[in-house]
Scaffold this motif. Structure first.
Motif, PDB file in Angstrom:
ATOM      1  N   ILE A  65      43.871  39.376  39.093  1.00 30.19           N
ATOM      2  CA  ILE A  65      45.309  39.491  38.855  1.00 30.19           C
ATOM      3  C   ILE A  65      45.684  38.872  37.516  1.00 30.19           C
ATOM      4  O   ILE A  65      46.458  39.438  36.746  1.00 30.19           O
ATOM      5  N   ASN A  66      45.139  37.709  37.191  1.00 33.64           N
ATOM      6  CA  ASN A  66      45.452  37.068  35.920  1.00 33.64           C
ATOM      7  C   ASN A  66      44.963  37.882  34.734  1.00 33.64           C
ATOM      8  O   ASN A  66      45.509  37.783  33.650  1.00 33.64           O
ATOM      9  N   GLU A  67      43.943  38.700  34.931  1.00 30.73           N
ATOM     10  CA  GLU A  67      43.444  39.532  33.854  1.00 30.73           C
ATOM     11  C   GLU A  67      44.318  40.775  33.665  1.00 30.73           C
ATOM     12  O   GLU A  67      44.348  41.348  32.593  1.00 30.73           O
ATOM     13  N   ILE A  68      45.044  41.189  34.699  1.00 32.69           N
ATOM     14  CA  ILE A  68      45.922  42.361  34.622  1.00 32.69           C
ATOM     15  C   ILE A  68      47.270  41.989  34.019  1.00 32.69           C
ATOM     16  O   ILE A  68      47.831  42.725  33.230  1.00 32.69           O
ATOM     17  N   LEU A  69      47.797  40.825  34.394  1.00 35.20           N
ATOM     18  CA  LEU A  69      49.137  40.421  33.985  1.00 35.20           C
ATOM     19  C   LEU A  69      49.166  39.805  32.599  1.00 35.20           C
ATOM     20  O   LEU A  69      48.297  39.016  32.246  1.00 35.20           O
ATOM     21  N   HIS A  70      50.158  40.186  31.845  1.00 30.85           N
ATOM     22  CA  HIS A  70      50.485  39.563  30.569  1.00 30.85           C
ATOM     23  C   HIS A  70      51.961  39.203  30.662  1.00 30.85           C
ATOM     24  O   HIS A  70      52.649  39.637  31.580  1.00 30.85           O
ATOM     25  N   TYR A  71      52.470  38.416  29.722  1.00 31.02           N
ATOM     26  CA  TYR A  71      53.845  37.955  29.844  1.00 31.02           C
ATOM     27  C   TYR A  71      54.619  38.139  28.541  1.00 31.02           C
ATOM     28  O   TYR A  71      54.085  37.910  27.460  1.00 31.02           O
ATOM     29  N   LEU A  72      55.874  38.557  28.672  1.00 34.10           N
ATOM     30  CA  LEU A  72      56.839  38.529  27.582  1.00 34.10           C
ATOM     31  C   LEU A  72      57.700  37.305  27.826  1.00 34.10           C
ATOM     32  O   LEU A  72      58.063  37.016  28.966  1.00 34.10           O
ATOM     33  N   GLU A  73      58.003  36.576  26.775  1.00 32.47           N
ATOM     34  CA  GLU A  73      58.779  35.361  26.933  1.00 32.47           C
ATOM     35  C   GLU A  73      60.152  35.510  26.291  1.00 32.47           C
ATOM     36  O   GLU A  73      60.286  36.082  25.223  1.00 32.47           O
ATOM     37  N   VAL A  85      54.086  41.503  32.774  1.00 28.57           N
ATOM     38  CA  VAL A  85      53.918  42.875  32.320  1.00 28.57           C
ATOM     39  C   VAL A  85      52.512  43.307  32.703  1.00 28.57           C
ATOM     40  O   VAL A  85      51.558  42.562  32.482  1.00 28.57           O
ATOM     41  N   ALA A  86      52.389  44.493  33.289  1.00 28.24           N
ATOM     42  CA  ALA A  86      51.065  45.000  33.656  1.00 28.24           C
ATOM     43  C   ALA A  86      50.996  46.495  33.364  1.00 28.24           C
ATOM     44  O   ALA A  86      51.897  47.245  33.730  1.00 28.24           O
ATOM     45  N   PHE A  87      49.926  46.903  32.698  1.00 28.71           N
ATOM     46  CA  PHE A  87      49.672  48.326  32.488  1.00 28.71           C
ATOM     47  C   PHE A  87      48.533  48.709  33.427  1.00 28.71           C
ATOM     48  O   PHE A  87      47.391  48.332  33.215  1.00 28.71           O
ATOM     49  N   THR A  88      48.883  49.425  34.490  1.00 25.71           N
ATOM     50  CA  THR A  88      47.905  49.803  35.516  1.00 25.71           C
ATOM     51  C   THR A  88      47.877  51.317  35.669  1.00 25.71           C
ATOM     52  O   THR A  88      48.647  52.033  35.029  1.00 25.71           O
ATOM     53  N   LEU A  89      47.020  51.793  36.570  1.00 24.06           N
ATOM     54  CA  LEU A  89      46.993  53.226  36.850  1.00 24.06           C
ATOM     55  C   LEU A  89      48.318  53.698  37.435  1.00 24.06           C
ATOM     56  O   LEU A  89      48.722  54.842  37.208  1.00 24.06           O
ATOM     57  N   ASN A  90      49.014  52.830  38.165  1.00 22.51           N
ATOM     58  CA  ASN A  90      50.344  53.199  38.676  1.00 22.51           C
ATOM     59  C   ASN A  90      51.297  53.498  37.530  1.00 22.51           C
ATOM     60  O   ASN A  90      52.051  54.475  37.571  1.00 22.51           O
ATOM     61  N   GLU A 141      55.937  46.802  37.356  1.00 21.32           N
ATOM     62  CA  GLU A 141      54.582  46.683  37.921  1.00 21.32           C
ATOM     63  C   GLU A 141      54.127  45.225  37.915  1.00 21.32           C
ATOM     64  O   GLU A 141      53.553  44.737  38.885  1.00 21.32           O
ATOM     65  N   GLY A 142      54.400  44.515  36.819  1.00 19.90           N
ATOM     66  CA  GLY A 142      54.043  43.092  36.754  1.00 19.90           C
ATOM     67  C   GLY A 142      54.763  42.283  37.819  1.00 19.90           C
ATOM     68  O   GLY A 142      54.170  41.420  38.471  1.00 19.90           O
ATOM     69  N   ILE A 143      56.047  42.569  38.008  1.00 18.48           N
ATOM     70  CA  ILE A 143      56.825  41.873  39.045  1.00 18.48           C
ATOM     71  C   ILE A 143      56.252  42.191  40.420  1.00 18.48           C
ATOM     72  O   ILE A 143      56.090  41.296  41.257  1.00 18.48           O
TER      73      ILE A 143
END
Length: 107
Positions: A4-12, A20-25, A66-68
């Protein structure tokens, strides 16, 4: 580090961090909206022109949602988005304002 930590990135935005997550969804949603991922991507990188603001906003909204969702799955929460505004103050600065209400989900 877990997956999960590798998928998620954050905007501050000041003291707030938005996942923020860019996934297949997200990719599937972009394909459904624009016909293909490449069609969406090309709207963002026009030669000597501004990127399509609607395409940019739509993509960021999907990635933030998606990140949320991923974060809330880990916390056993469900998120209800009331609104989103994304504005860019320049090439290097992003500002995200997100109004979110999370409610606990049992199970």
């Amino acid at each position: 580090m877990n997956e999960i930590n590798e998928i998620l990135h954050y905007l501050e935005d000041g003291e707030k961090k938005y996942p923020v997550a860019f996934t297949l969804n997200v990719m599937a949603t972009l394909q459904k909206e624009y016909g293909s991922y490449d069609a969406w991507r090309l709207k963002l990188i026009k030669d000597n022109d501004e990127p399509d603001a609607d395409a940019l906003t739509f993509g960021f909204m999907e990635m933030i949602n998606e990140g949320i969702d991923i974060e809330n799955e880990n916390k056993n929460m469900q998120s209800v988005l009331n609104g989103i505004m994304i504005s860019f103050g320049g090439m290097a600065s992003e500002r995200v304002i997100l109004h979110e209400k999370s409610i606990g989900v049992s199970g």
